[in-house]
Design an enzyme around this catalytic site. Structure first.
Site, short mmCIF file in Angstrom:
data_model
loop_
_atom_site.label_atom_id
_atom_site.label_comp_id
_atom_site.label_asym_id
_atom_site.label_seq_id
_atom_site.Cartn_x
_atom_site.Cartn_y
_atom_site.Cartn_z
N ASP A 56 0.74 -1.26 0.23
CA ASP A 56 -0.15 0.13 0.01
C ASP A 56 0.91 1.32 0.12
O ASP A 56 1.99 1.32 0.22
CB ASP A 56 -0.83 0.11 1.24
N TYR A 78 6.27 -10.01 6.80
CA TYR A 78 6.44 -8.65 7.00
C TYR A 78 7.44 -8.37 8.22
O TYR A 78 7.07 -9.26 9.14
CB TYR A 78 5.13 -8.04 7.00
#
Length: 262
Positions: A51, A109
Site C-alpha cells: 500500500d 512482513y
C-alpha cells in the site's frame, strides 16, 4: 523467457505498488525502467501489492520478454533508470510455471516501531513512532492467539476484496532492540491492511490500553469495528517471500538495514 527479480524500495513517496492512472507508483517506475532495458513494453507481476507508504526489502516480481538480455543487464540496466529509492537486488531466469504471486507459499512482513519520548528525525517515514512505553512481552503474548488458520475478518479493511477472510499465520514474534519494537509476522497470505490492523491491536495491548486477552476477543468477534485503529503504513516492510525449493530463489537478509538479526 521468464525473469524473476528481487526489488527493494522505500515507499514513502509512492501511492503503493499497483499502477494507477495519474498517481506515482512503484510498479510504474519498475516497468518504465525494465522497458528501457528491453527496448519494448514490459509488464510485471509482484508477490505482494504493498500500500501507500509501505516499503519492501525483498519484493519478488516476474515478467516475460523475448529480448536476449543477461541477468546482469536486467539488474544493472534497470537500476540505471530507476529512481534512487528503488533498486533491483537480484535476478534469475525462471521456468514458465513460475509465478511471483501464485507460486509463493508464504510472505513475511516486519512492522517497526520507534518507542521513544521524542519523535525520530533520521528514521522518519521508515518507522512508526509511539511515545507511550510499550511492553513488547505483552504484545508477544497477545499475538500468539493469532497463530494458525483463522477467520481474520476483524483484521481486514472494509475495502478488502478477498473472497475469504481465512488466513494461516505461521509465526508471529514481537521483540525489542533498544528503542525499536519489531513485529515480525509470516503467513501464507495477508488480507488488505491485515498486518497494520494486527499491529494496531498489539500496540493497544503493549501500551496497557487493553489486556492481553482482548486480542482473542477481537479475533473471535469477526467485526472490524471492534479492533484498534489501523497502524500507520510507514513502519511496514515486506521482507521475504518464500517459494518451493525447486525454483531456487535466493533468500536474502530480511532487513531493513537498520535492524540486526537475532
Amino acid at each position: 523467457m521468464r525473469i524473476a527479480l528481487v526489488v527493494e524500495y522505500d515507499g514513502s513517496q509512492y501511492h503503493g505498488w499497483q499502477a494507477q492512472t495519474g498517481l506515482h507508483t512503484i510498479q510504474q517506475a519498475v516497468e518504465f525502467a525494465l522497458s528501457k532495458v528491453a527496448d519494448s513494453s514490459i509488464s510485471v507481476v509482484c508477490a505482494g501489492r504493498t500500500d501507500t507508504g509501505v516499503h519492501a526489502t525483498n519484493q519478488v516480481i516476474h515478467f516475460d520478454c523475448e529480448k536476449d538480455r543477461s541477468i546482469r543487464a536486467w539488474i544493472h540496466g534497470a537500476n540505471t533508470f530507476l529512481p534512487k529509492d528503488i533498486c533491483v537486488k537480484w535476478g534469475k531466469e525462471m521456468p514458465e510455471n513460475f509465478h511471483a504471486r501464485y507460486s509463493a507459499v508464504s510472505r513475511r512482513y516486519r512492522y517497526v516501531i520507534y518507542n521513544g519520548a521524542i519523535r525520530p528525525g533520521l528514521l522518519r517515514g521508515n518507522v512508526t513512532w509511539q511515545y507511550r512505553q510499550l511492553d513488547h512481552r505483552l504484545m508477544q503474548q497477545g499475538g500468539q492467539c493469532l497463530l494458525g488458520e483463522n477467520d481474520f475478518t476483524s483484521f481486514r479493511s472494509v475495502e478488502c476484496q478477498s473472497n475469504t477472510p481465512m488466513r494461516n499465520i505461521h509465526q508471529l514474534q514481537v521483540t525489542r532492540h533498544g528503542d525499536l519494537v519489531v513485529l515480525d509476522i509470516t503467513a501464507n497470505a495477508f488480507l488488505h491492511h491485515m498486518v497494520r490492523n494486527i499491529a494496531g491491536v498489539l500496540i493497544a495491548v503493549g501500551s496497557g490500553k487493553h489486556p492481553v486477552g482482548w486480542v482473542k476477543d477481537v479475533l473471535n468477534a469477526k467485526d472490524r469495528k471492534l479492533g484498534a485503529e489501523t497502524a500507520p503504513s510507514y513502519g511496514l516492510y515486506l521482507v521475504q517471500v518464500t517459494y518451493p525449493k525447486e525454483f531456487g530463489l535466493l533468500q536474502n537478509n530480511p532487513g531493513p538495514l537498520f535492524l540486526w538479526e537475532k
